[in-house]
Design a protein around this motif. Structure first.
Motif, short mmCIF file in Angstrom:
data_model
loop_
_atom_site.label_atom_id
_atom_site.label_comp_id
_atom_site.label_asym_id
_atom_site.label_seq_id
_atom_site.Cartn_x
_atom_site.Cartn_y
_atom_site.Cartn_z
N ASN A 115 0.81 -1.22 0.00
CA ASN A 115 0.00 0.00 0.00
C ASN A 115 0.84 1.27 0.00
OD1 ASN A 115 -2.35 -1.51 0.12
ND2 ASN A 115 -2.28 -1.60 2.35
N ASP A 124 -0.15 4.26 -2.06
CA ASP A 124 -1.37 4.95 -1.67
C ASP A 124 -1.01 6.32 -1.08
OD1 ASP A 124 -3.95 5.60 -0.93
OD2 ASP A 124 -3.96 4.29 0.83
N GLN A 125 -1.70 7.35 -1.54
CA GLN A 125 -1.41 8.73 -1.12
C GLN A 125 -1.60 8.90 0.38
OE1 GLN A 125 -0.18 10.74 -3.32
NE2 GLN A 125 0.06 12.49 -1.98
#
Length: 102
Positions: A18, A21-22
């Motif tokens: 992940n 992911d931002q």
């Protein structure tokens, strides 16, 4: 020798799936920033207060100056931790409100 088609996925992708992911990147940057602050602020304040405030300005003995500056450094660690917890709580509340609107 391995052919390009048989090369396994990168280790980073398997360890941190992940990480692109931002939201995760933002959390890691926040953690790194607060980690640096929690190291630099208390240490710098301890030595600067001891040398320039307690010893030079107020004329305290070295041991007394070190004790008082260490107490202030411990207080600053707690202040930075409190600010970090407050920021994390506000961010979590903001995420909950965004999820409720969806």
């Amino acid at each position: 020798m391995a052919t390009p088609s048989s090369v396994p996925p990168s280790t980073m992708a398997t360890l941190f799936p992940n990480f692109r992911d931002q939201e995760v990147q933002s959390a890691v940057k926040n953690l790194l920033a607060y980690s640096l602050v929690i190291l630099i602020v208390p240490l710098a304040s301890m030595f600067l207060l001891k040398q320039f405030f307690f010893e030079a300005l107020l004329g305290f003995a070295s041991n007394d100056a070190l004790t008082y500056s260490a107490i202030i450094a411990v207080i600053l660690v707690h202040v930075v931790l409190g600010i970090w917890l407050l920021a994390a709580t506000k961010q979590e509340d903001r995420k909950k409100r965004e999820n409720k609107q969806d």
